[in-house]
Motif scaffolding. Sequence first.
Motif, PDB file in Angstrom:
ATOM      1  N   MET A   1     -16.587  -1.278  11.692  1.00  0.00           N
ATOM      2  CA  MET A   1     -15.361  -0.714  12.256  1.00  0.00           C
ATOM      3  C   MET A   1     -14.796   0.311  11.281  1.00  0.00           C
ATOM      4  SD  MET A   1     -11.836  -2.742  13.205  1.00  0.00           S
ATOM      5  CE  MET A   1     -10.488  -1.896  14.023  1.00  0.00           C
ATOM      6  N   GLU A   2     -14.322   1.432  11.827  1.00  0.00           N
ATOM      7  CA  GLU A   2     -13.699   2.451  10.992  1.00  0.00           C
ATOM      8  C   GLU A   2     -12.234   2.609  11.377  1.00  0.00           C
ATOM      9  OE1 GLU A   2     -16.022   5.999  11.332  1.00  0.00           O
ATOM     10  OE2 GLU A   2     -17.449   5.333   9.792  1.00  0.00           O
ATOM     11  N   LEU A   3     -11.380   2.672  10.374  1.00  0.00           N
ATOM     12  CA  LEU A   3      -9.945   2.856  10.561  1.00  0.00           C
ATOM     13  C   LEU A   3      -9.509   4.073   9.758  1.00  0.00           C
ATOM     14  CD1 LEU A   3      -8.904  -0.866   9.977  1.00  0.00           C
ATOM     15  CD2 LEU A   3      -8.788   0.306  12.192  1.00  0.00           C
ATOM     16  N   ILE A   4      -8.504   4.757  10.226  1.00  0.00           N
ATOM     17  CA  ILE A   4      -7.934   5.857   9.464  1.00  0.00           C
ATOM     18  C   ILE A   4      -6.746   5.302   8.679  1.00  0.00           C
ATOM     19  CG2 ILE A   4      -6.900   8.141   9.525  1.00  0.00           C
ATOM     20  CD1 ILE A   4      -9.845   8.005  10.345  1.00  0.00           C
ATOM     21  N   HIS A   8      -7.592   8.922   5.633  1.00  0.00           N
ATOM     22  CA  HIS A   8      -9.016   8.861   5.309  1.00  0.00           C
ATOM     23  C   HIS A   8      -9.693   7.728   6.081  1.00  0.00           C
ATOM     24  CE1 HIS A   8      -8.636  11.740   2.005  1.00  0.00           C
ATOM     25  NE2 HIS A   8      -7.556  11.083   1.624  1.00  0.00           N
ATOM     26  N   THR A   9     -10.988   7.888   6.305  1.00  0.00           N
ATOM     27  CA  THR A   9     -11.755   6.856   6.996  1.00  0.00           C
ATOM     28  C   THR A   9     -11.995   5.669   6.075  1.00  0.00           C
ATOM     29  OG1 THR A   9     -12.891   8.512   8.346  1.00  0.00           O
ATOM     30  CG2 THR A   9     -13.914   6.339   8.176  1.00  0.00           C
ATOM     31  N   THR A  10     -11.663   4.477   6.577  1.00  0.00           N
ATOM     32  CA  THR A  10     -11.904   3.234   5.840  1.00  0.00           C
ATOM     33  C   THR A  10     -12.841   2.360   6.656  1.00  0.00           C
ATOM     34  OG1 THR A  10      -9.769   3.221   4.694  1.00  0.00           O
ATOM     35  CG2 THR A  10     -10.861   1.098   4.977  1.00  0.00           C
ATOM     36  N   GLY A  66     -11.718   8.769   0.694  1.00  0.00           N
ATOM     37  CA  GLY A  66     -10.453   8.734  -0.025  1.00  0.00           C
ATOM     38  C   GLY A  66     -10.639   8.541  -1.517  1.00  0.00           C
ATOM     39  N   LYS A  67      -9.525   8.551  -2.204  1.00  0.00           N
ATOM     40  CA  LYS A  67      -9.523   8.430  -3.662  1.00  0.00           C
ATOM     41  C   LYS A  67      -9.638   6.965  -4.077  1.00  0.00           C
ATOM     42  CE  LYS A  67      -6.433   9.326  -7.614  1.00  0.00           C
ATOM     43  NZ  LYS A  67      -6.035   7.927  -7.874  1.00  0.00           N
ATOM     44  N   ALA A  68     -10.575   6.686  -4.961  1.00  0.00           N
ATOM     45  CA  ALA A  68     -10.720   5.322  -5.462  1.00  0.00           C
ATOM     46  C   ALA A  68      -9.443   4.906  -6.176  1.00  0.00           C
ATOM     47  CB  ALA A  68     -11.907   5.231  -6.414  1.00  0.00           C
ATOM     48  N   PRO A  69      -8.903   3.726  -5.876  1.00  0.00           N
ATOM     49  CA  PRO A  69      -7.635   3.315  -6.502  1.00  0.00           C
ATOM     50  C   PRO A  69      -7.776   3.191  -8.014  1.00  0.00           C
ATOM     51  CG  PRO A  69      -8.611   1.499  -5.265  1.00  0.00           C
ATOM     52  CD  PRO A  69      -9.395   2.718  -4.927  1.00  0.00           C
ATOM     53  N   ALA A  70      -6.858   3.835  -8.731  1.00  0.00           N
ATOM     54  CA  ALA A  70      -6.892   3.836 -10.194  1.00  0.00           C
ATOM     55  C   ALA A  70      -6.075   2.702 -10.787  1.00  0.00           C
ATOM     56  CB  ALA A  70      -6.391   5.175 -10.726  1.00  0.00           C
ATOM     57  N   THR A  71      -5.271   2.040  -9.965  1.00  0.00           N
ATOM     58  CA  THR A  71      -4.465   0.911 -10.431  1.00  0.00           C
ATOM     59  C   THR A  71      -4.485  -0.182  -9.371  1.00  0.00           C
ATOM     60  OG1 THR A  71      -2.386   1.665  -9.437  1.00  0.00           O
ATOM     61  CG2 THR A  71      -2.904   2.470 -11.671  1.00  0.00           C
ATOM     62  N   VAL A  80      -1.763  -2.747   2.399  1.00  0.00           N
ATOM     63  CA  VAL A  80      -0.657  -2.775   3.364  1.00  0.00           C
ATOM     64  C   VAL A  80      -0.867  -1.691   4.424  1.00  0.00           C
ATOM     65  CG1 VAL A  80       1.826  -2.497   3.676  1.00  0.00           C
ATOM     66  CG2 VAL A  80       0.957  -3.747   1.695  1.00  0.00           C
ATOM     67  N   ALA A  81      -1.268  -0.502   3.994  1.00  0.00           N
ATOM     68  CA  ALA A  81      -1.539   0.586   4.934  1.00  0.00           C
ATOM     69  C   ALA A  81      -2.708   0.240   5.854  1.00  0.00           C
ATOM     70  CB  ALA A  81      -1.816   1.877   4.174  1.00  0.00           C
ATOM     71  N   LEU A  82      -3.685  -0.482   5.334  1.00  0.00           N
ATOM     72  CA  LEU A  82      -4.814  -0.940   6.150  1.00  0.00           C
ATOM     73  C   LEU A  82      -4.331  -1.864   7.268  1.00  0.00           C
ATOM     74  CD1 LEU A  82      -8.047  -1.441   6.395  1.00  0.00           C
ATOM     75  CD2 LEU A  82      -7.525  -3.526   5.117  1.00  0.00           C
ATOM     76  N   LEU A  83      -3.465  -2.804   6.932  1.00  0.00           N
ATOM     77  CA  LEU A  83      -2.929  -3.714   7.948  1.00  0.00           C
ATOM     78  C   LEU A  83      -2.189  -2.931   9.023  1.00  0.00           C
ATOM     79  CD1 LEU A  83      -1.587  -6.665   5.739  1.00  0.00           C
ATOM     80  CD2 LEU A  83      -3.775  -6.499   6.932  1.00  0.00           C
TER      81      LEU A  83
END
Length: 268
Positions: A1-4, A8-10, A66-71, A80-83
């Motif tokens: 499954m792909e989500l925006i 960015h595509t997740t 997207g940008k890999a999380p640095a923290t 949270v944005a994914l949910l």
Amino acid sequence: MELIVNGHTTYAYTGGKPLDAAKPTVVFIHGVLNDHSVWILQSRWFANHGWNVLAIDLPGHCKSAGKAPATVEEAADFVVALLDAAGVQKAALVGHSFGSLIALETAARAPERVSHLAMVGTAYPMAVSPALLDSALNAPMKAIDMVNVFSHSMMAPPPSSLGPGTWLYGGSRALMRRVLASNREVNVFHVGFNACNDYANGEAAIAAVQCPVLFLLGAADQMTPPKAVKSLSAKAPSSKTVVVQAGHALMSEAPDDVLFALRDFLAG
């Protein structure tokens, strides 16, 4: 499954099942230089036993853009944005290693969105040795070999993992090399280890968590030994701790025990 998510595509593995608003949801979050596939047994079981499953690739990893999380904090905001993107109001979070810190911070930042928090192969602080940080940056193939030695306590897994004859060291090395190669813009190995090493909000975060908490640990874990979770468990007196016979790669070395611990915890 792909989500925006955040533009960015997740990618999220669902176990082959569509999301159903009537079902509870569990989000699986991988660790450094891993992807959704490390949860293969656990995610498929939950998908076939009444749960929505979102086993994600973090941003900048494999199938997720997207940008890999640095923290850790940045990664928690992503969850949270994914949910939101999935239309899920509340979910159980299951995170391994780096993913466990992300799950913890998410549960602290958005307690109304998290029903359960399972921290697998976790520690706080999650310090990374200077030698390993340096190798992850300057000699990543060497660092991959180092991590595999530290992460595994057996050569081959039980039958219910990826099948008889699976070579844990070789399979893990291949996965880590693939994840590293999936991002040509940034070294996600070093970025992830830095995020673990720099995270300083663990004790405050666990105190803010309002849902049930499970610490699922490997008795032979050299990366995050069971004693390294005491500072968190002391601040979560109602939490549950389960120790299985495995190293840091719990999901492949003790697949059934990890599954059963998660099943029993999420049933509560």
